[in-house]
Design a protein around this motif. Structure first.
Motif, PDB file in Angstrom:
ATOM      1  N   ASP A  52      -3.611   0.578  -3.906  1.00 61.32           N
ATOM      2  CA  ASP A  52      -4.010   0.816  -5.284  1.00 61.32           C
ATOM      3  C   ASP A  52      -4.148  -0.533  -5.983  1.00 61.32           C
ATOM      4  OD1 ASP A  52      -4.554   1.864  -7.756  1.00 61.32           O
ATOM      5  OD2 ASP A  52      -2.458   2.353  -8.191  1.00 61.32           O
ATOM      6  N   LEU A  53      -5.368  -1.072  -5.974  1.00 57.42           N
ATOM      7  CA  LEU A  53      -5.590  -2.394  -6.553  1.00 57.42           C
ATOM      8  C   LEU A  53      -5.468  -2.381  -8.066  1.00 57.42           C
ATOM      9  CD1 LEU A  53      -8.519  -3.825  -4.413  1.00 57.42           C
ATOM     10  CD2 LEU A  53      -6.106  -4.397  -4.316  1.00 57.42           C
ATOM     11  N   ASN A  54      -6.053  -1.401  -8.706  1.00 58.31           N
ATOM     12  CA  ASN A  54      -5.977  -1.264 -10.149  1.00 58.31           C
ATOM     13  C   ASN A  54      -6.312  -2.582 -10.864  1.00 58.31           C
ATOM     14  OD1 ASN A  54      -5.672   0.217 -12.455  1.00 58.31           O
ATOM     15  ND2 ASN A  54      -3.464  -0.100 -12.591  1.00 58.31           N
ATOM     16  N   LEU A  55      -7.301  -3.284 -10.342  1.00 58.39           N
ATOM     17  CA  LEU A  55      -7.737  -4.541 -10.947  1.00 58.39           C
ATOM     18  C   LEU A  55      -9.138  -4.367 -11.487  1.00 58.39           C
ATOM     19  CD1 LEU A  55      -6.511  -6.918  -8.111  1.00 58.39           C
ATOM     20  CD2 LEU A  55      -5.403  -6.539 -10.313  1.00 58.39           C
ATOM     21  N   LEU A  84     -14.706 -17.993   0.393  1.00 59.63           N
ATOM     22  CA  LEU A  84     -14.815 -17.319  -0.906  1.00 59.63           C
ATOM     23  C   LEU A  84     -13.925 -16.083  -0.975  1.00 59.63           C
ATOM     24  CD1 LEU A  84     -18.649 -17.603  -1.516  1.00 59.63           C
ATOM     25  CD2 LEU A  84     -16.841 -18.687  -2.858  1.00 59.63           C
ATOM     26  N   LEU A  85     -13.862 -15.359   0.119  1.00 60.69           N
ATOM     27  CA  LEU A  85     -13.018 -14.165   0.153  1.00 60.69           C
ATOM     28  C   LEU A  85     -11.542 -14.557   0.065  1.00 60.69           C
ATOM     29  CD1 LEU A  85     -13.403 -11.140   0.275  1.00 60.69           C
ATOM     30  CD2 LEU A  85     -13.394 -11.276   2.760  1.00 60.69           C
ATOM     31  N   ALA A  86     -11.162 -15.631   0.739  1.00 63.01           N
ATOM     32  CA  ALA A  86      -9.772 -16.110   0.658  1.00 63.01           C
ATOM     33  C   ALA A  86      -9.418 -16.440  -0.785  1.00 63.01           C
ATOM     34  CB  ALA A  86      -9.578 -17.333   1.553  1.00 63.01           C
ATOM     35  N   ARG A  87     -10.294 -17.184  -1.448  1.00 63.63           N
ATOM     36  CA  ARG A  87     -10.034 -17.563  -2.837  1.00 63.63           C
ATOM     37  C   ARG A  87      -9.933 -16.311  -3.715  1.00 63.63           C
ATOM     38  NH1 ARG A  87     -14.121 -21.530  -4.725  1.00 63.63           N
ATOM     39  NH2 ARG A  87     -15.410 -19.703  -5.056  1.00 63.63           N
ATOM     40  N   THR A  88     -10.812 -15.336  -3.470  1.00 57.74           N
ATOM     41  CA  THR A  88     -10.793 -14.094  -4.245  1.00 57.74           C
ATOM     42  C   THR A  88      -9.475 -13.353  -4.055  1.00 57.74           C
ATOM     43  OG1 THR A  88     -13.197 -13.896  -4.092  1.00 57.74           O
ATOM     44  CG2 THR A  88     -11.967 -11.886  -4.610  1.00 57.74           C
ATOM     45  N   GLU A  91      -6.629 -15.270  -5.744  1.00 59.17           N
ATOM     46  CA  GLU A  91      -6.689 -15.146  -7.198  1.00 59.17           C
ATOM     47  C   GLU A  91      -6.259 -13.749  -7.643  1.00 59.17           C
ATOM     48  OE1 GLU A  91     -10.658 -16.291  -8.330  1.00 59.17           O
ATOM     49  OE2 GLU A  91     -10.261 -18.412  -7.940  1.00 59.17           O
ATOM     50  N   LEU A  92      -6.702 -12.731  -6.913  1.00 62.52           N
ATOM     51  CA  LEU A  92      -6.291 -11.364  -7.242  1.00 62.52           C
ATOM     52  C   LEU A  92      -4.791 -11.171  -7.051  1.00 62.52           C
ATOM     53  CD1 LEU A  92      -9.224  -9.299  -5.693  1.00 62.52           C
ATOM     54  CD2 LEU A  92      -8.736  -9.647  -8.128  1.00 62.52           C
ATOM     55  N   SER A  93      -4.243 -11.809  -6.020  1.00 64.41           N
ATOM     56  CA  SER A  93      -2.798 -11.667  -5.769  1.00 64.41           C
ATOM     57  C   SER A  93      -1.992 -12.227  -6.937  1.00 64.41           C
ATOM     58  CB  SER A  93      -2.394 -12.334  -4.456  1.00 64.41           C
ATOM     59  OG  SER A  93      -2.367 -13.740  -4.564  1.00 64.41           O
ATOM     60  N   ALA A  94      -2.515 -13.259  -7.594  1.00 62.48           N
ATOM     61  CA  ALA A  94      -1.819 -13.842  -8.741  1.00 62.48           C
ATOM     62  C   ALA A  94      -1.786 -12.880  -9.932  1.00 62.48           C
ATOM     63  CB  ALA A  94      -2.479 -15.162  -9.138  1.00 62.48           C
ATOM     64  N   ASP A 102       1.691  -9.084  -2.430  1.00 58.88           N
ATOM     65  CA  ASP A 102       1.989  -9.584  -1.085  1.00 58.88           C
ATOM     66  C   ASP A 102       0.850  -9.284  -0.109  1.00 58.88           C
ATOM     67  OD1 ASP A 102       4.418 -10.404  -2.129  1.00 58.88           O
ATOM     68  OD2 ASP A 102       5.515  -8.659  -1.344  1.00 58.88           O
ATOM     69  N   ILE A 103       0.284  -8.089  -0.204  1.00 58.86           N
ATOM     70  CA  ILE A 103      -0.816  -7.707   0.689  1.00 58.86           C
ATOM     71  C   ILE A 103      -2.037  -8.574   0.436  1.00 58.86           C
ATOM     72  CG2 ILE A 103      -2.488  -5.866   1.168  1.00 58.86           C
ATOM     73  CD1 ILE A 103      -0.100  -3.881   0.746  1.00 58.86           C
ATOM     74  N   LEU A 104      -2.396  -8.761  -0.837  1.00 56.48           N
ATOM     75  CA  LEU A 104      -3.564  -9.583  -1.162  1.00 56.48           C
ATOM     76  C   LEU A 104      -3.348 -11.034  -0.735  1.00 56.48           C
ATOM     77  CD1 LEU A 104      -4.423  -8.092  -4.659  1.00 56.48           C
ATOM     78  CD2 LEU A 104      -5.782  -7.872  -2.565  1.00 56.48           C
ATOM     79  N   LYS A 105      -2.145 -11.527  -0.926  1.00 54.79           N
ATOM     80  CA  LYS A 105      -1.840 -12.908  -0.513  1.00 54.79           C
ATOM     81  C   LYS A 105      -1.974 -13.034   1.009  1.00 54.79           C
ATOM     82  CE  LYS A 105       1.467 -16.606  -0.877  1.00 54.79           C
ATOM     83  NZ  LYS A 105       2.849 -16.932  -0.735  1.00 54.79           N
ATOM     84  N   MET A 106      -1.431 -12.068   1.742  1.00 55.55           N
ATOM     85  CA  MET A 106      -1.520 -12.091   3.203  1.00 55.55           C
ATOM     86  C   MET A 106      -2.977 -12.055   3.655  1.00 55.55           C
ATOM     87  SD  MET A 106      -0.643  -9.146   5.970  1.00 55.55           S
ATOM     88  CE  MET A 106      -1.952  -8.235   5.221  1.00 55.55           C
ATOM     89  N   MET A 107      -3.791 -11.211   3.010  1.00 53.84           N
ATOM     90  CA  MET A 107      -5.195 -11.119   3.394  1.00 53.84           C
ATOM     91  C   MET A 107      -5.933 -12.417   3.063  1.00 53.84           C
ATOM     92  SD  MET A 107      -5.829  -7.085   2.458  1.00 53.84           S
ATOM     93  CE  MET A 107      -7.567  -7.219   2.318  1.00 53.84           C
ATOM     94  N   GLY A 108      -5.591 -13.044   1.939  1.00 51.29           N
ATOM     95  CA  GLY A 108      -6.188 -14.330   1.599  1.00 51.29           C
ATOM     96  C   GLY A 108      -5.846 -15.402   2.624  1.00 51.29           C
TER      97      GLY A 108
END
Length: 124
Positions: A52-55, A84-88, A91-94, A102-108
């Motif tokens: 659930d990203l909810n962003l 670009l995807l890593a940066r995205t 940034e979303l993880s922040a 944690d999931i977004l950071k791991m994927m980045g």
């Protein structure tokens, strides 16, 4: 935003499957790396579909060509997309909290590793 990220991961998956085919003909030593990258992109798609990203916001991302003319072009395009995807993702993880952060950071971080692997392939 989730659907856009899933679409990008799907395009990268398809790009890596094409890379497998190119590599099998041009440099078989690269096939395993393309298989790993494809598997991880597929896993990212599945993860994004359950989280659930909810962003909010719009994702600006360059078009990923479906069929680059050469293995070299494919790798170059994948490097740009992964960075670009890593940066995205980072940034979303922040902006996120808890396990989503944690999931977004791991994927980045995985995208950064993908970029590194691709750069090694490109330099070969």
């Amino acid at each position: 935003m989730r659907d856009e990220l899933i679409a990008i991961e799907r395009k990268l998956y398809n790009l890596y499957k094409l890379g497998e085919m190119f590599a099998s003909q041009e440099d078989p030593s690269l096939v395993d790396t393309f298989q790993l990258l494809a598997e991880e992109s597929l896993r990212h798609q599945k993860t994004l579909s359950t989280v659930d990203l909810n962003l909010k916001g719009e994702l600006i991302f360059p078009e990923i060509r479906d069929k680059p003319p050469s293995l070299e072009e494919l790798i170059r395009e994948a490097i740009i997309a992964e960075e670009l995807l890593a940066r995205t993702y980072l940034e979303l993880s922040a902006q996120a909290n808890g396990s989503v952060r944690d999931i977004l950071k791991m994927m980045g971080e995985e995208c950064l590793r993908h970029s590194y692997r691709l750069k090694l392939m490109y330099a070969k």
